[in-house]
Design a protein around this motif. Structure first.
Motif, mmCIF file in Angstrom:
data_model
loop_
_atom_site.group_PDB
_atom_site.id
_atom_site.type_symbol
_atom_site.label_atom_id
_atom_site.label_comp_id
_atom_site.label_asym_id
_atom_site.label_seq_id
_atom_site.Cartn_x
_atom_site.Cartn_y
_atom_site.Cartn_z
ATOM 1 N N ASN A 19 0.827 -1.212 0.000
ATOM 2 C CA ASN A 19 0.000 0.000 0.000
ATOM 3 C C ASN A 19 0.859 1.258 0.000
ATOM 4 O O ASN A 19 0.542 2.250 -0.662
ATOM 5 C CB ASN A 19 -0.918 0.012 1.230
ATOM 6 N N LEU A 20 1.986 1.208 0.735
ATOM 7 C CA LEU A 20 2.893 2.355 0.776
ATOM 8 C C LEU A 20 3.494 2.620 -0.598
ATOM 9 O O LEU A 20 3.599 3.773 -1.043
ATOM 10 C CB LEU A 20 4.007 2.112 1.801
ATOM 11 N N VAL A 23 0.913 4.272 -2.805
ATOM 12 C CA VAL A 23 0.743 5.688 -2.453
ATOM 13 C C VAL A 23 1.907 6.515 -3.005
ATOM 14 O O VAL A 23 1.710 7.609 -3.556
ATOM 15 C CB VAL A 23 0.644 5.855 -0.925
ATOM 16 N N LEU A 24 3.118 6.007 -2.859
ATOM 17 C CA LEU A 24 4.293 6.719 -3.366
ATOM 18 C C LEU A 24 4.237 6.887 -4.879
ATOM 19 O O LEU A 24 4.581 7.942 -5.416
ATOM 20 C CB LEU A 24 5.573 5.980 -2.959
ATOM 21 N N ILE A 26 1.548 6.995 -6.713
ATOM 22 C CA ILE A 26 0.519 7.994 -7.008
ATOM 23 C C ILE A 26 1.076 9.399 -6.796
ATOM 24 O O ILE A 26 0.855 10.305 -7.614
ATOM 25 C CB ILE A 26 -0.722 7.770 -6.131
ATOM 26 N N LEU A 27 1.826 9.608 -5.714
ATOM 27 C CA LEU A 27 2.431 10.909 -5.436
ATOM 28 C C LEU A 27 3.427 11.308 -6.528
ATOM 29 O O LEU A 27 3.483 12.476 -6.957
ATOM 30 C CB LEU A 27 3.131 10.895 -4.076
#
Length: 223
Positions: A19-20, A23-24, A26-27
């Protein structure tokens, strides 16, 4: 959920780690999109400003051609200066209109004949080029009594000429253009150009190339 965690663990990631990473990623994508939009906007602003600079340089050439021909001759300037010195018996500066008249004539002539393309052209050479004495020159253009200020003025003219050469020969090497303008090196050219026009020669050239391509594309579409 258990099966997903097992699969992630089987590939070397825990569920939290996966999940991390998502998220990274996507950022990173968001940052790239923002940077891309900023870059497009920045290039558009630079192109518009450089187009304005091109128009200003063209208008400046026209202005110099018009007012330069109407300026007082050197003999007339000398006569005015001698009259004032004789009347006051001391070297008083000329009125602003007299100073401006001489400067306009000097600026028009120097841009027409371009003696600054000689790298050794300095204040002494400029005084000799105008055919006046140092005392007369300093009284006619007191702001250029300082040789360093005169040199800055000469380099600004070289930078303007460099901008015109970039417009005429957008694919010419910057080093070659610097030499044609009278600069002793590329670093000096870059510094003087950015001081005079607000951008480096390379940035100006890239913008002009893009501008020419856009104009050509527009012409083709119109046809």
């Amino acid at each position: 959920m258990i099966e997903r965690g097992i699969i992630c663990f089987a590939h070397g990631y825990t569920l939290a780690g996966a999940n991390l990473i998502i998220v990274l990623l996507i950022l990173v994508v968001i940052v790239l999109v923002v940077m891309g939009c900023y870059s497009i906007r920045y290039n558009r602003i630079i192109s518009q400003r450089n187009e304005q600079l091109r128009r200003i340089l063209t208008a400046l050439d026209d202005y110099r051609a018009i007012v330069g021909d109407g300026a007082l001759s050197l003999d007339e300037q000398e006569a005015i200066l001698k009259y004032k010195l004789k009347k006051t018996k001391e070297a008083l500066p000329l009125k602003k209109d007299g100073e401006q008249n001489f400067f306009v004539m000097m600026d028009a002539r120097i841009n027409k004949e371009r003696p600054y393309t000689d790298p050794t052209f300095d204040q002494d050479a400029l005084i000799k080029f105008m055919g006046v004495s140092r005392e007369t020159f300093c009284n006619l253009v007191p702001r250029y009594k300082d040789p360093d200020r005169t040199f800055d003025y000469i380099n600004s003219l070289r930078a303007e000429y460099g901008a015109r050469l970039i417009i005429e020969h957008p694919h010419e090497e910057i080093e070659t253009i610097a030499k044609e303008c009278g600069f002793i090196g590329v670093d000096v050219f870059n510094s003087a150009f950015k001081f005079a026009l607000g951008v480096t020669p390379a940035e100006y050239r890239n913008s002009m190339i893009k501008l020419f391509k856009n104009n050509q594309s527009s012409t083709i579409h119109q046809q």
